[in-house]
Design a protein around this motif. Structure first.
Motif, PDB file in Angstrom:
ATOM      1  N   HIS A 168      70.865  29.500  92.868  1.00  0.00           N
ATOM      2  CA  HIS A 168      69.891  30.577  92.640  1.00  0.00           C
ATOM      3  C   HIS A 168      69.515  31.150  94.008  1.00  0.00           C
ATOM      4  O   HIS A 168      69.408  30.415  94.999  1.00  0.00           O
ATOM      5  CB  HIS A 168      68.654  30.065  91.898  1.00  0.00           C
ATOM      6  CG  HIS A 168      68.886  29.922  90.418  1.00  0.00           C
ATOM      7  ND1 HIS A 168      68.159  29.074  89.618  1.00  0.00           N
ATOM      8  CD2 HIS A 168      69.781  30.548  89.600  1.00  0.00           C
ATOM      9  CE1 HIS A 168      68.590  29.178  88.364  1.00  0.00           C
ATOM     10  NE2 HIS A 168      69.572  30.066  88.330  1.00  0.00           N
ATOM     11  N   HIS A 226      71.332  24.291  94.443  1.00  0.00           N
ATOM     12  CA  HIS A 226      71.972  25.063  93.376  1.00  0.00           C
ATOM     13  C   HIS A 226      72.129  26.524  93.790  1.00  0.00           C
ATOM     14  O   HIS A 226      71.683  26.927  94.869  1.00  0.00           O
ATOM     15  CB  HIS A 226      71.182  24.940  92.074  1.00  0.00           C
ATOM     16  CG  HIS A 226      69.812  25.562  92.104  1.00  0.00           C
ATOM     17  ND1 HIS A 226      68.866  25.258  93.045  1.00  0.00           N
ATOM     18  CD2 HIS A 226      69.231  26.473  91.276  1.00  0.00           C
ATOM     19  CE1 HIS A 226      67.760  25.942  92.795  1.00  0.00           C
ATOM     20  NE2 HIS A 226      67.956  26.693  91.733  1.00  0.00           N
ATOM     21  N   HIS A 286      67.941  22.111  84.823  1.00  0.00           N
ATOM     22  CA  HIS A 286      67.608  23.458  85.288  1.00  0.00           C
ATOM     23  C   HIS A 286      68.623  24.409  84.672  1.00  0.00           C
ATOM     24  O   HIS A 286      69.719  23.992  84.312  1.00  0.00           O
ATOM     25  CB  HIS A 286      67.665  23.491  86.827  1.00  0.00           C
ATOM     26  CG  HIS A 286      67.115  24.749  87.433  1.00  0.00           C
ATOM     27  ND1 HIS A 286      65.955  25.336  86.989  1.00  0.00           N
ATOM     28  CD2 HIS A 286      67.561  25.534  88.456  1.00  0.00           C
ATOM     29  CE1 HIS A 286      65.704  26.422  87.715  1.00  0.00           C
ATOM     30  NE2 HIS A 286      66.671  26.563  88.594  1.00  0.00           N
ATOM     31  N   HIS A 330      68.004  29.787  97.321  1.00  0.00           N
ATOM     32  CA  HIS A 330      68.454  28.475  97.778  1.00  0.00           C
ATOM     33  C   HIS A 330      69.759  28.485  98.544  1.00  0.00           C
ATOM     34  O   HIS A 330      70.218  27.439  98.985  1.00  0.00           O
ATOM     35  CB  HIS A 330      68.547  27.521  96.589  1.00  0.00           C
ATOM     36  CG  HIS A 330      67.241  27.379  95.865  1.00  0.00           C
ATOM     37  ND1 HIS A 330      66.305  26.431  96.208  1.00  0.00           N
ATOM     38  CD2 HIS A 330      66.698  28.114  94.853  1.00  0.00           C
ATOM     39  CE1 HIS A 330      65.252  26.573  95.417  1.00  0.00           C
ATOM     40  NE2 HIS A 330      65.457  27.583  94.593  1.00  0.00           N
ATOM     41  N   ASP A 338      63.440  22.898  91.939  1.00  0.00           N
ATOM     42  CA  ASP A 338      63.690  23.609  90.680  1.00  0.00           C
ATOM     43  C   ASP A 338      64.011  22.658  89.546  1.00  0.00           C
ATOM     44  O   ASP A 338      65.031  21.972  89.569  1.00  0.00           O
ATOM     45  CB  ASP A 338      64.886  24.561  90.831  1.00  0.00           C
ATOM     46  CG  ASP A 338      64.491  25.901  91.392  1.00  0.00           C
ATOM     47  OD1 ASP A 338      64.238  26.819  90.601  1.00  0.00           O
ATOM     48  OD2 ASP A 338      64.438  26.003  92.628  1.00  0.00           O
TER      49      ASP A 338
HETATM   50 ZN    ZN Z   1      66.693  27.826  90.328  1.00  0.00          ZN
END
Ligand code: ZN
Ligand code: ZN
Length: 204
Positions: free
Chosen positions: A10, A8, A83, A13, A107
Motif C-alpha cells: 500500500h 506490504h 489486511h 509503505h 496495518d
Molecule cells: Zn495497508
C-alpha cells in the motif's frame, strides 16, 4: 541504513523506495526484506523495477514466521497479519534482541486473537491506530477496514497491564489523535498507551 523491512504494497509503505535510486541517495545493493509477493510487485512495476534491475536495492524474499538475521544480536521475523491484500500479502515485523522484543504492525483489518497474542508477546508494540472511530472516512469501515482505536483500547488493556508498551501508529488525518491535546489523546494516555509522533525514538 543497512537494510529495509517492508510490510506490504500500500502506497504509504513502499513509495519512499523511490528516493534510493541514482537520482537520489544512490544506494548500492541495499537489502530489502519482503515477502515473495511484495518482491514480485517491486520487480514488475517501475520505478521500483528500475531500482532492482539497476542494483540499487536487492529484494530478499522472506518466508512467513521465519527469522531473518539482520546483524549480530538482531533478528527480524515477518508475521502474516489480516489486511486487504491488494498488491501483495501483509506482514508485521517482530524485532528481537537478547534484551527485548518489538512489534511493528501498522496495518491490520481486525484485532483478532492471533494479533492480540503478537502484541502481548512484545515488550514494545507499534500498533495500527489508523482511525479512532470506524466512520471517519464517511463509510462504516468496510471499504478501508482498520480496528478503531476506541475498541482497541479495551482489547489491548490486558497486554498493556502485562507489561507491553503500546504505541499507536499509522494515524490517519481524520483521527483526533493527531492533536496531542484532544480528549481522545488523553483517553489513550489513561489506558496506559501512547501515540507515535514524528521524530520519536524507541530504544530496545
Ligand atoms: Zn495497508
Ligand atoms: Zn498503511
Amino acid at each position: 541504513v543497512q537494510a529495509l523491512l517492508l510490510t506490504h504494497a500500500h502506497a504509504g509503505h513502499y513509495l519512499g523506495l523511490g528516493h534510493l535510486g541514482k537520482e537520489g541517495l544512490n544506494v548500492r545493493g541495499l537489502p530489502v526484506h519482503c515477502t515473495a509477493r511484495m518482491a514480485a510487485f517491486l520487480g514488475a512495476n517501475r520505478p521500483f523495477s528500475d531500482l532492482v534491475d539497476g542494483g540499487s536495492i536487492r529484494p530478499v524474499v522472506v518466508a512467513p514466521s521465519e527469522p531473518v538475521r539482520l546483524a549480530p544480536g538482531l533478528v527480524a521475523v515477518p508475521e502474516p497479519v489480516p489486511h486487504r491484500d491488494d498488491g501483495s500479502d501483509t506482514v508485521a515485523w517482530v524485532l528481537e534482541t537478547s534484551r527485548a522484543r518489538a512489534l511493528y504492525m501498522p496495518d491490520i483489518d481486525v484485532l483478532d486473537a492471533r494479533v492480540e497474542a503478537l502484541v502481548a508477546s512484545a515488550d514494545l508494540a507499534l500498533v495500527d491506530g489508523t482511525f479512532f472511530d470506524a466512520g471517519e472516512l464517511g463509510n462504516d469501515g468496510r471499504v478501508v477496514p482498520h480496528p478503531p482505536v476506541r475498541g482497541s483500547l479495551g482489547r489491548l488493556a490486558r497486554a498493556a497491564a502485562g507489561g507491553t508498551r503500546i504505541v499507536l501508529t499509522h494515524i490517519n488525518h481524520t483521527n483526533p489523535l493527531c492533536d496531542p491535546g484532544s480528549p481522545e489523546a488523553r483517553e489513550v494516555e489513561r489506558a496506559g498507551m501512547a501515540v507515535a509522533r514524528d521524530g520519536m525514538a524507541l530504544d530496545l
